[in-house]
Design a protein around this motif. Sequence first.
Motif, PDB file in Angstrom:
ATOM      1  N   LEU A  73       0.793  -1.224   0.000  1.00  0.00           N
ATOM      2  CA  LEU A  73       0.000   0.000   0.000  1.00  0.00           C
ATOM      3  C   LEU A  73       0.826   1.276   0.000  1.00  0.00           C
ATOM      4  O   LEU A  73       0.278   2.363  -0.195  1.00  0.00           O
ATOM      5  CB  LEU A  73      -0.940   0.018   1.213  1.00  0.00           C
ATOM      6  CG  LEU A  73      -2.136  -0.939   1.167  1.00  0.00           C
ATOM      7  CD1 LEU A  73      -2.986  -0.799   2.430  1.00  0.00           C
ATOM      8  CD2 LEU A  73      -2.986  -0.672  -0.065  1.00  0.00           C
ATOM      9  N   VAL A 215      -6.564 -12.149   3.556  1.00  0.00           N
ATOM     10  CA  VAL A 215      -5.637 -11.441   4.446  1.00  0.00           C
ATOM     11  C   VAL A 215      -4.497 -12.359   4.874  1.00  0.00           C
ATOM     12  O   VAL A 215      -3.329 -11.953   4.929  1.00  0.00           O
ATOM     13  CB  VAL A 215      -6.389 -10.890   5.673  1.00  0.00           C
ATOM     14  CG1 VAL A 215      -5.409 -10.281   6.668  1.00  0.00           C
ATOM     15  CG2 VAL A 215      -7.415  -9.844   5.245  1.00  0.00           C
ATOM     16  N   ASN A 219      -0.499 -11.726   4.212  1.00  0.00           N
ATOM     17  CA  ASN A 219       0.489 -11.712   5.299  1.00  0.00           C
ATOM     18  C   ASN A 219       1.581 -12.750   5.089  1.00  0.00           C
ATOM     19  O   ASN A 219       2.738 -12.548   5.481  1.00  0.00           O
ATOM     20  CB  ASN A 219      -0.204 -11.943   6.637  1.00  0.00           C
ATOM     21  CG  ASN A 219      -1.040 -10.745   7.071  1.00  0.00           C
ATOM     22  OD1 ASN A 219      -0.740  -9.605   6.709  1.00  0.00           O
ATOM     23  ND2 ASN A 219      -2.099 -10.993   7.829  1.00  0.00           N
ATOM     24  N   SER A 226       0.262  -3.716   4.300  1.00  0.00           N
ATOM     25  CA  SER A 226      -0.709  -2.680   4.671  1.00  0.00           C
ATOM     26  C   SER A 226      -0.072  -1.378   5.138  1.00  0.00           C
ATOM     27  O   SER A 226      -0.785  -0.401   5.397  1.00  0.00           O
ATOM     28  CB  SER A 226      -1.638  -3.199   5.774  1.00  0.00           C
ATOM     29  OG  SER A 226      -0.890  -3.543   6.927  1.00  0.00           O
ATOM     30  N   MET A 289      -4.649  -6.953  -3.789  1.00  0.00           N
ATOM     31  CA  MET A 289      -4.698  -7.761  -2.574  1.00  0.00           C
ATOM     32  C   MET A 289      -5.188  -9.180  -2.861  1.00  0.00           C
ATOM     33  O   MET A 289      -4.573 -10.169  -2.439  1.00  0.00           O
ATOM     34  CB  MET A 289      -5.610  -7.078  -1.556  1.00  0.00           C
ATOM     35  CG  MET A 289      -5.120  -5.720  -1.086  1.00  0.00           C
ATOM     36  SD  MET A 289      -6.351  -4.805  -0.094  1.00  0.00           S
ATOM     37  CE  MET A 289      -6.500  -5.897   1.328  1.00  0.00           C
TER      38      MET A 289
END
Length: 507
Positions: A73, A215, A219, A226, A289
């Motif tokens: 991001l 998510v 990760n 993020s 994402m």
Amino acid sequence: MGASPWTVGAIVLYFAAMIAIGMFAFRQTDDHDDYMLGGRRLNPFVAALSAGAADMSGWLLMGLPGALYASGLVESWIAIGLTVGAYLNWRFVAPRLRVYTQAVDAITVPTFFEARTKDRSRLLRIVSGLVILVFFTFYVSSGMVAGGVFFQSSFGTTYETGMLIVAGVTLIYTLFGGFLGATYTDVVQGCIMVVSLLLVPTFAIVAVGGFGPMVEGINAVNPTFSSLVRGATTIGVISSVAWGLGYFGQPHIIVRFMALRDAREAKAGRRFGIGWMILSVSGAIVTAMAGIAYFHQHPEHALTDPEAVFLDLAQLLFHPFFAGIVLSAVLAAIMSTMSSQMVVTSSALIEDLLWMVSHREYSPRVQLWFGRVGVLVVAIVAVLLASVRNATILDLVGFAWAGFGGAFGPIVLLSLWWRKLTNWGAIAGMVAGAVTVFWWGQFEPDVALFGEHLYEIVPGFAVCLILAVVVSLLTYKPDAEIQAGFDETVAELDSFKQGKRPARQVA
């Protein structure tokens, strides 16, 4: 990844629809004013989607998701700057420019500058036309490069073939439809873009098992995804956010403000435009994402180019025909920008330069065909430039965006908000801003000064603004006609805010 006949058929259908819209606009175009400004009859929804589609180009569907996919991001600062810049442009430039350009009977940005400052030397209009001609030729060329790359990567054609296909179809509907053709196709293309940017990440999230698994996948691949600051520097953030400054000087965007039915509709246009932009940018972010999670779960589908994340997800998740419709969103982004820029560049070539040289009056029909010839000339030069392909798409776009932001942005703002701007101040600022962008982009003194790249729009905008103000103060002489025009514009805007009937209406 080979192209299915279904996908090819969808692309052909898209091309046919764009040409049909161009032919429809052709029947509504009667004279030069229609060809260049659509008769000032755009409703706010059409103006907003047209401005958004003309603005974003392939960066929205390929460049932004690819940068986010690769780095996280932290790459979204450009999107933040652009969104803020677009809002401010609609809020402070759109209504005032719409009123002022009609008051002085200007249908192009250079003619507005000339009329606003009462420049009897005609030099301001010529310089403005040359700035548009130079920077937009690079800008249109970037779209043709993007089209060539798109067809080469998606359908296995040669780069030259893809470039000529995109250039040819865009030229057909722009050549005949002019401003209305570009605008109407922009609306359709803007709808395709936003729908595709919502559907692709939605299907990708479902494919990976939902938001939670997405998510987790992000990760696992990039734990710092993020963060808006990890890997960022102060100069880097300033350079990214400064893209928003460019909005004030982009002729292919602000000409949509000039074409509104009246200034009151700028408020609705702002809501439509910023709403479209937020949805589109959000879709691009979520595409990156979801793409990270999807390709992490499916290593058999290796993603070799991060900028192809949107394209590859579309082809993997949809039936080939619908994948073709989604892929046409990339073409929509490319072609909508090109068509708008061709019309504005033609207006500079014909309206602002040819008339200055010929010193002749032509009939409306002759002017109309001169405009079409101008579009053709611009397209040919851009094709020749794109065939050399000695710069990346982002380099070409960034250079042209900075050029307009640095040369035109401060002059547009000062023309609308400062009474003392003079023709000599505008000329000095415009030339200095353009030269600064050229020099800074070529020699990169920013590396020596800051240790890293500072986007050339920052020094270009600052130099133009400072010099325009200083020279204007040195050359300012009160002019009753200029002051009356300024006061009348302010009074009419005040009447809009109070809900009164406008003093001037489009015939």
